[in-house]
Write a protein that holds these residues in place. Structure first.
Motif, PDB file in Angstrom:
ATOM      1  N   HIS A   1       0.810  -1.212   0.000  1.00 27.57           N
ATOM      2  CA  HIS A   1       0.000   0.000   0.000  1.00 27.57           C
ATOM      3  C   HIS A   1       0.847   1.268   0.000  1.00 27.57           C
ATOM      4  O   HIS A   1       0.296   2.367  -0.128  1.00 27.57           O
ATOM      5  N   THR A   2       2.164   1.136   0.150  1.00 23.88           N
ATOM      6  CA  THR A   2       3.009   2.323   0.289  1.00 23.88           C
ATOM      7  C   THR A   2       4.213   2.273  -0.643  1.00 23.88           C
ATOM      8  O   THR A   2       4.127   2.696  -1.791  1.00 23.88           O
ATOM      9  N   VAL A   3       5.332   1.756  -0.167  1.00 22.21           N
ATOM     10  CA  VAL A   3       6.608   1.897  -0.877  1.00 22.21           C
ATOM     11  C   VAL A   3       6.710   1.052  -2.138  1.00 22.21           C
ATOM     12  O   VAL A   3       7.602   1.285  -2.961  1.00 22.21           O
ATOM     13  N   GLU A   4       5.829   0.061  -2.305  1.00 23.15           N
ATOM     14  CA  GLU A   4       5.862  -0.753  -3.526  1.00 23.15           C
ATOM     15  C   GLU A   4       4.813  -0.315  -4.545  1.00 23.15           C
ATOM     16  O   GLU A   4       4.741  -0.898  -5.627  1.00 23.15           O
ATOM     17  N   ARG A   5       4.026   0.691  -4.226  1.00 27.36           N
ATOM     18  CA  ARG A   5       3.052   1.196  -5.195  1.00 27.36           C
ATOM     19  C   ARG A   5       3.768   1.996  -6.281  1.00 27.36           C
ATOM     20  O   ARG A   5       4.739   2.709  -5.987  1.00 27.36           O
ATOM     21  N   PRO A   6       3.322   1.891  -7.512  1.00 35.10           N
ATOM     22  CA  PRO A   6       3.965   2.662  -8.585  1.00 35.10           C
ATOM     23  C   PRO A   6       3.955   4.164  -8.335  1.00 35.10           C
ATOM     24  O   PRO A   6       4.817   4.887  -8.840  1.00 35.10           O
ATOM     25  N   THR A   7       2.996   4.637  -7.554  1.00 31.02           N
ATOM     26  CA  THR A   7       2.875   6.076  -7.304  1.00 31.02           C
ATOM     27  C   THR A   7       3.655   6.541  -6.076  1.00 31.02           C
ATOM     28  O   THR A   7       3.604   7.734  -5.737  1.00 31.02           O
ATOM     29  N   PHE A   8       4.359   5.634  -5.408  1.00 28.40           N
ATOM     30  CA  PHE A   8       5.152   6.043  -4.244  1.00 28.40           C
ATOM     31  C   PHE A   8       6.166   7.104  -4.664  1.00 28.40           C
ATOM     32  O   PHE A   8       6.851   6.980  -5.684  1.00 28.40           O
ATOM     33  N   ALA A   9       6.249   8.179  -3.858  1.00 25.74           N
ATOM     34  CA  ALA A   9       7.110   9.320  -4.187  1.00 25.74           C
ATOM     35  C   ALA A   9       8.164   9.491  -3.102  1.00 25.74           C
ATOM     36  O   ALA A   9       7.959  10.252  -2.139  1.00 25.74           O
ATOM     37  N   PRO A  10       9.297   8.806  -3.202  1.00 27.70           N
ATOM     38  CA  PRO A  10      10.306   8.914  -2.135  1.00 27.70           C
ATOM     39  C   PRO A  10      10.847  10.318  -1.951  1.00 27.70           C
ATOM     40  O   PRO A  10      11.153  10.722  -0.819  1.00 27.70           O
ATOM     41  N   ALA A  11      10.977  11.086  -3.032  1.00 27.45           N
ATOM     42  CA  ALA A  11      11.517  12.441  -2.903  1.00 27.45           C
ATOM     43  C   ALA A  11      10.585  13.357  -2.129  1.00 27.45           C
ATOM     44  O   ALA A  11      11.014  14.378  -1.585  1.00 27.45           O
ATOM     45  N   MET A  12       9.293  13.021  -2.078  1.00 24.99           N
ATOM     46  CA  MET A  12       8.319  13.824  -1.345  1.00 24.99           C
ATOM     47  C   MET A  12       8.010  13.215   0.032  1.00 24.99           C
ATOM     48  O   MET A  12       7.231  13.780   0.802  1.00 24.99           O
ATOM     49  N   SER A  13       8.597  12.076   0.331  1.00 25.95           N
ATOM     50  CA  SER A  13       8.377  11.383   1.595  1.00 25.95           C
ATOM     51  C   SER A  13       9.522  11.710   2.541  1.00 25.95           C
ATOM     52  O   SER A  13      10.659  11.294   2.322  1.00 25.95           O
ATOM     53  N   ALA A  14       9.235  12.477   3.579  1.00 24.54           N
ATOM     54  CA  ALA A  14      10.278  12.969   4.485  1.00 24.54           C
ATOM     55  C   ALA A  14      10.415  12.078   5.714  1.00 24.54           C
ATOM     56  O   ALA A  14       9.437  11.517   6.214  1.00 24.54           O
ATOM     57  N   LEU A  15      11.642  11.968   6.200  1.00 28.83           N
ATOM     58  CA  LEU A  15      11.945  11.256   7.439  1.00 28.83           C
ATOM     59  C   LEU A  15      12.641  12.209   8.395  1.00 28.83           C
ATOM     60  O   LEU A  15      13.450  13.050   7.985  1.00 28.83           O
ATOM     61  N   VAL A  16      12.334  12.075   9.690  1.00 32.36           N
ATOM     62  CA  VAL A  16      12.923  12.916  10.729  1.00 32.36           C
ATOM     63  C   VAL A  16      13.740  12.029  11.662  1.00 32.36           C
ATOM     64  O   VAL A  16      13.277  10.975  12.100  1.00 32.36           O
ATOM     65  N   PHE A  17      14.956  12.500  11.975  1.00 36.62           N
ATOM     66  CA  PHE A  17      15.866  11.747  12.842  1.00 36.62           C
ATOM     67  C   PHE A  17      16.321  12.616  14.007  1.00 36.62           C
ATOM     68  O   PHE A  17      16.431  13.836  13.900  1.00 36.62           O
ATOM     69  N   GLU A  18      16.620  11.936  15.118  1.00 31.70           N
ATOM     70  CA  GLU A  18      17.310  12.565  16.241  1.00 31.70           C
ATOM     71  C   GLU A  18      18.379  11.601  16.719  1.00 31.70           C
ATOM     72  O   GLU A  18      18.068  10.457  17.091  1.00 31.70           O
ATOM     73  N   GLY A  19      19.617  12.064  16.670  1.00 28.90           N
ATOM     74  CA  GLY A  19      20.713  11.201  17.097  1.00 28.90           C
ATOM     75  C   GLY A  19      20.808   9.916  16.312  1.00 28.90           C
ATOM     76  O   GLY A  19      21.163   8.865  16.868  1.00 28.90           O
ATOM     77  N   GLY A  20      20.444   9.966  15.032  1.00 24.22           N
ATOM     78  CA  GLY A  20      20.507   8.773  14.192  1.00 24.22           C
ATOM     79  C   GLY A  20      19.306   7.866  14.309  1.00 24.22           C
ATOM     80  O   GLY A  20      19.201   6.875  13.572  1.00 24.22           O
ATOM     81  N   GLN A  21      18.374   8.187  15.183  1.00 23.23           N
ATOM     82  CA  GLN A  21      17.176   7.372  15.371  1.00 23.23           C
ATOM     83  C   GLN A  21      16.000   7.983  14.616  1.00 23.23           C
ATOM     84  O   GLN A  21      15.751   9.191  14.709  1.00 23.23           O
ATOM     85  N   LEU A  22      15.272   7.147  13.894  1.00 29.07           N
ATOM     86  CA  LEU A  22      14.095   7.619  13.170  1.00 29.07           C
ATOM     87  C   LEU A  22      12.976   7.911  14.161  1.00 29.07           C
ATOM     88  O   LEU A  22      12.578   7.029  14.938  1.00 29.07           O
ATOM     89  N   VAL A  23      12.467   9.140  14.133  1.00 32.23           N
ATOM     90  CA  VAL A  23      11.423   9.520  15.084  1.00 32.23           C
ATOM     91  C   VAL A  23      10.160  10.016  14.390  1.00 32.23           C
ATOM     92  O   VAL A  23       9.145  10.265  15.051  1.00 32.23           O
ATOM     93  N   GLY A  24      10.189  10.176  13.061  1.00 31.84           N
ATOM     94  CA  GLY A  24       8.998  10.620  12.341  1.00 31.84           C
ATOM     95  C   GLY A  24       9.105  10.287  10.874  1.00 31.84           C
ATOM     96  O   GLY A  24      10.212  10.207  10.320  1.00 31.84           O
ATOM     97  N   ALA A  25       7.965  10.069  10.233  1.00 31.02           N
ATOM     98  CA  ALA A  25       7.970   9.717   8.814  1.00 31.02           C
ATOM     99  C   ALA A  25       6.667  10.149   8.158  1.00 31.02           C
ATOM    100  O   ALA A  25       5.601  10.098   8.781  1.00 31.02           O
ATOM    101  N   VAL A  26       6.770  10.584   6.913  1.00 28.09           N
ATOM    102  CA  VAL A  26       5.592  10.820   6.090  1.00 28.09           C
ATOM    103  C   VAL A  26       5.796  10.052   4.788  1.00 28.09           C
ATOM    104  O   VAL A  26       6.864  10.125   4.174  1.00 28.09           O
ATOM    105  N   ILE A  27       4.800   9.269   4.415  1.00 27.43           N
ATOM    106  CA  ILE A  27       4.827   8.479   3.184  1.00 27.43           C
ATOM    107  C   ILE A  27       3.892   9.150   2.191  1.00 27.43           C
ATOM    108  O   ILE A  27       2.700   9.319   2.461  1.00 27.43           O
TER     109      ILE A  27
END
Length: 305
Positions: free
Chosen positions: A198-224
């Motif tokens: 439903h997300t990263v394998e869909r043909p319409t998935f847009a990685p350049a528009m999908s932001a990830l937030v990190f603190e100290g190298g740990q992933l703490v937020g994501a938008v798909i």
């Protein structure tokens, strides 16, 4: 399957859906959306992902109804929840009631204790049909939109926080974060494969528009995010923030990063779906989104007549 299908109006025939039907179902759902909303929201990848739901058996859990000319007139699927769509040209002939009957019978046969349907609030006939069958409201869903005449302004992240676009290799970390965050309201966790379809394998998935937030190298937020070429819009499929990092402006930061990325790609509108169990409506409105339309998720216990 045939013994489960109620009698059809003259000239119609029914069969299960196969992978070859994805395009036809997409056209059907698009026609329904265009009739109701004046625009299309669905995409091929979303239809294909439904057919690949874990536990869904297409031969038993899907039903297509064609007319004499072989054109797809209606469709339904059922697997813990259900969807029913009737082409605008074929409404008023009882096909929706037939598919609703079939979905309930199939759900009972599969051992489910209830069935869930989502009905657009702007479709009074469908709302009335569900109410007449004993369905009760469960949650409200909203499709929100963010219209961007100008490029959105993105604030600086809080101290120690970094933001970057989605990269190959981020998939499993994003899945873990999102499922952990959604555990507070979802009924069950999605496996990686179900989530990815439903997300990263869909043909319409847009990685350049999908932001990830990190603190100290740990992933703490994501938008798909998905880029929907048929609508000319961006779509936020999921946004999640780790519990211990909420109320720090990270969700807002994620959304604005996605909106800006879409604007730079020539998109002037971005949409997001949410519902009343998530508590995300207030945040979305504060960012500047507005409700485009709403739907109601309805539930019926299968012991009811």
């Amino acid at each position: 399957m045939s013994e489960l299908v109620p009698p059809l109006p003259a000239g119609y025939r029914a069969r299960p859906m196969t992978g070859d039907d994805v395009s036809a179902v997409h056209r059907l759902v698009s026609a329904c959306e265009r009739e109701l909303y004046g625009r299309v929201r669905t995409d091929l990848g979303g239809i294909a992902a439904v057919l690949a739901r874990p536990g869904l058996v297409p031969e038993l859990d899907t039903l297509l109804i064609h007319d004499r000319a072989g054109q797809l007139a209606a469709r339904a699927w059922v697997d813990r929840r259900s969807e029913v769509d009737v082409h605008p040209r074929h409404r008023g002939r009882g096909l929706g009631a037939v598919l609703l009957d079939w979905a309930e019978v199939r759900a009972r046969q599969a051992g489910g204790g209830q069935i869930v349907q989502t009905v657009p609030d702007d479709d009074p006939e469908a709302v009335a049909l569900l109410h007449s069958r004993g369905y009760e409201p469960m949650v409200t869903e909203w499709l929100l939109e963010f219209v961007m005449a100008d490029e959105p302004t993105v604030p600086e992240p809080p101290a120690g926080i970094t933001v970057r676009p989605f990269r190959p290799g981020d998939e499993h970390h994003a899945h873990q974060l999102i499922e952990d965050a959604f555990d507070e309201w979802q009924q069950r966790r999605n496996s990686y494969q179900e989530w990815a379809q439903h997300t990263v394998e869909r043909p319409t998935f847009a990685p350049a528009m999908s932001a990830l937030v990190f603190e100290g190298g740990q992933l703490v937020g994501a938008v798909i995010a998905l880029d929907l070429p048929e609508t000319g819009e961006g779509y936020i499929e999921q946004v999640a923030v780790r519990r211990d990092h909420r109320n720090q402006g990270i969700a807002r930061l994620l959304l604005l990063h996605a909106f800006r990325a879409f604007h730079r790609q020539g998109r002037r509108t971005c949409t997001l779906g949410t519902h009343s169990d998530t508590g995300a409506l207030t945040l979305s409105l504060r960012v500047g989104m507005k409700v485009r339309h709403s739907s109601t998720v309805c539930r019926k216990g299968l012991g009811m007549a």
